[in-house]
Design an enzyme around this catalytic site. Structure first.
Site, short mmCIF file in Angstrom:
data_model
loop_
_atom_site.label_atom_id
_atom_site.label_comp_id
_atom_site.label_asym_id
_atom_site.label_seq_id
_atom_site.Cartn_x
_atom_site.Cartn_y
_atom_site.Cartn_z
N CYS A 23 4.30 46.48 46.80
CA CYS A 23 4.76 46.27 48.02
C CYS A 23 6.29 46.22 48.24
O CYS A 23 6.82 46.55 49.32
CB CYS A 23 4.11 44.96 48.71
SG CYS A 23 4.28 43.69 47.44
N GLU A 83 0.73 38.73 53.55
CA GLU A 83 1.68 39.55 53.00
C GLU A 83 1.23 41.19 53.04
O GLU A 83 0.31 41.56 52.33
CB GLU A 83 1.54 39.13 51.20
CG GLU A 83 1.65 37.69 51.24
CD GLU A 83 3.17 37.11 51.45
OE1 GLU A 83 4.00 38.00 51.84
OE2 GLU A 83 3.34 36.00 51.45
#
Ligand code: NDP
Length: 492
Positions: A284, A250
């Site tokens: 993110c 990720e």
């Protein structure tokens, strides 16, 4: 100063060679905790412990339902300690106490969801095309999972990995970020209290540069589950590839938040602000590019600046603070460098554009909420992840152009759009190259819905039904019930 130890094989211990490092409070800029700095010896011990625990009857002999119950118990314990754990996270990584409380109170849901899923993982009976032969599949755990997490949402990003990994029957060696290890070490005792056998969950703290490669390449580690920056992710992927190890990555993003002229303007302004200034842009999924239709560009930017100006900066542990400090000093410097880069490229800051020196920011590492206009889609400020409160605003004319700009980075983690046109919403949901698309909302996540990246934003999915598959491998079992001898020289 708070002194911590690591969790290896059910025992709390310092690093074998006694090395430690200090963890800083980003609001005061001062150290507040002493953390063991694991060396290779510690990592090897943790991996051996996890490997042995994976084979031991205390874990391997548990039914899937019993494993699920352990995760339920863990969830209850986290729920009872949520506010305390939130306070530790705020002290260690500077995120707002309001956000961390919300996150920690929601966190148990990941353990409950995957706890519930543990005994619903089923194999299949295949109607095989060979008479008298019975074929079925088994879903089996992989073994030892190396879990490597970043500093921005330490316990939540760990839960996304730990919950499915444990539900599937794996064991774990978890290395949190060197900048946010304290909350992991505070969580450790809860695994023990919940009844996980020793060695099932091991927590080693230290520097990625010292121990990261060993964790990834150790032959007894079956898989790596990583969240972090794309450059580190690439290094992890390369190292894992040498050993043909599966990875979940990720990574970062440069997500577009697209504002169409048919949006509800105040909602869109709110959504763009929450996308970039919540958590000081250190997420993110930050909507770090606002693409705004030219017909409403001026009025949108005016409202955006007006709302962003009201953001209250300061002590992250105060309930009223809206924008807290940057978690690490290197990250603070990196953000200020990007602000210089943007100016050098010809962009103009209509808000912020500097370190924050407001008295309420004390000695912390603060950057003013910053909005750049005059940004072209190919500028570095529009292509590279800043991971800070810096927004690049880019005008567009048509829907097709918006999609083209949104898709024009190497990342593909998330995208948002603000429109009242249902047809457009459906077209965007198909054409935006991102693992998550939000329409008329932003920054929503759930244990029920898959999360992960397209393109350079990652590999694999976390949360939701399919995530448990990332921690399982499928075995095909053949049983010949006929017993008749066959020709040994041809394929059966
Ligand atoms: P890093 O990539 O620097 O670090 C992530 C983790 O990897 C840390 O635990 C780090 O340890 C460790 N690490 C460092 N080097 C190695 C190595 N060679 N081998 C194995 N592990 C290593 O990320 P940050 O901590 O700076 O976090 C911010 C980044 O995370 C951002 O780019 C952000 O986009 C991304 N992120 C992605 C999310 C997603 O779900 N897609 C969610 C949240 C963040 P150490 O701290 O000791 O260096």
């Amino acid at each position: 100063m708070q002194n911590y130890e690591m969790l290896i094989d059910g025992r709390w211990a310092p690093a074998a060679d006694g090395q430690v490092f200090q963890s800083d409070n980003p609001f005061t800029g001062k150290p507040w905790a002493v953390i063991p700095r694991a060396g290779l010896q510690d990592v090897d011990r943790a991996i051996e412990a996890a490997w042995a625990a994976f084979r031991a009857p205390a874990w391997r002999g548990l039914t899937a339902s019993a494993r699920g119950l352990l995760l339920y118990r863990l969830a209850d314990l986290i729920e009872a300690e949520a506010d305390r754990l939130a306070a530790v996270e705020t002290r260690d990584n500077g995120k707002l106490i309001n956000e961390m409380r919300g996150q920690l109170r929601y966190l148990p849901q990941w353990y409950r969801y995957f706890g519930g899923l543990a005994d619903k993982v089923e194999g299949r009976v295949i109607p095989i095309d060979k008479p008298g032969v019975f074929n079925f599949t088994r879903e089996e755990p992989l073994g030892v999972i190396a879990v490597i997490t970043p500093w921005n949402s330490p316990l939540m990003l760990a839960a996304w990995k730990l919950a499915p990994a444990l539900a599937a029957g794996n064991t774990v060696v978890w290395k949190p970020s060197e900048y946010s290890s304290a909350s992991a070490l505070e969580l450790g005792p809860l695994f023990e209290k919940a009844g996980f056998p020793p060695g099932v969950v091991n927590i080693v703290t230290g520097f990625g540069s010292d121990i990261g490669d060993r964790l990834v390449t150790h032959p007894k580690v079956a898989k790596v589950a990583f969240t972090g920056g794309d450059a580190t992710g690439e290094a992890v992927y390369r190292a894992a590839a040498k050993h043909i190890k599966p990875v979940t990555l990720e990574l970062g993003g440069k997500s577009a938040n697209i504002v169409f002229e048919d949006c509800v303007l105040d909602d869109a302004v709110n959504g763009v602000v929450s996308g970039i200034f919540a958590a000081s842009g250190q997420t993110c999924i930050a909507g770090s590019r606002a693409l705004v239709q030219r017909s409403i560009y001026d009025s949108f930017v005016e409202k955006l600046v007006a709302l962003s100006k009201t953001a209250r900066m300061g002590d992250p542990s105060a309930d009223t603070t809206q924008v807290g400090p940057i978690t690490t000093q290197p990250q603070y410097r990196k953000i200020l460098e990007y602000i210089d880069i943007a100016r050098g490229e010809g962009a103009t800051a209509v808000l912020g554009g500097a370190a924050a020196t407001r008295p309420e920011c004390g000695d912390g590492w603060f950057v003013e909420p910053t909005i750049f206009v005059g940004v072209k889609p190919d500028m570095r400020i529009a292509q590279e992840e800043v991971f800070g409160p810096v927004l690049a605003v880019i005008p567009f004319d048509t829907e097709d152009e918006a999609i083209e700009i949104a898709n024009s980075t190497q990342f593909g983690l998330a995208a948002g759009a603000w429109t009242q046109n249902i047809g457009r919403a459906l077209r965007l949901s198909e054409k935006l190259e991102a693992g998550t698309v939000w329409i008329n909302t932003y920054r929503a996540v759930s244990y029920l819905s898959p999360f992960g990246g397209y393109k350079r934003s990652g590999i694999g999915r976390e949360s939701g039904l399919t995530a448990i598959k990332e921690y399982l491998q499928e075995k095909s079992v053949w049983i010949d019930a006929q017993g008749a001898p066959s020709n040994p020289f041809v394929m059966r």
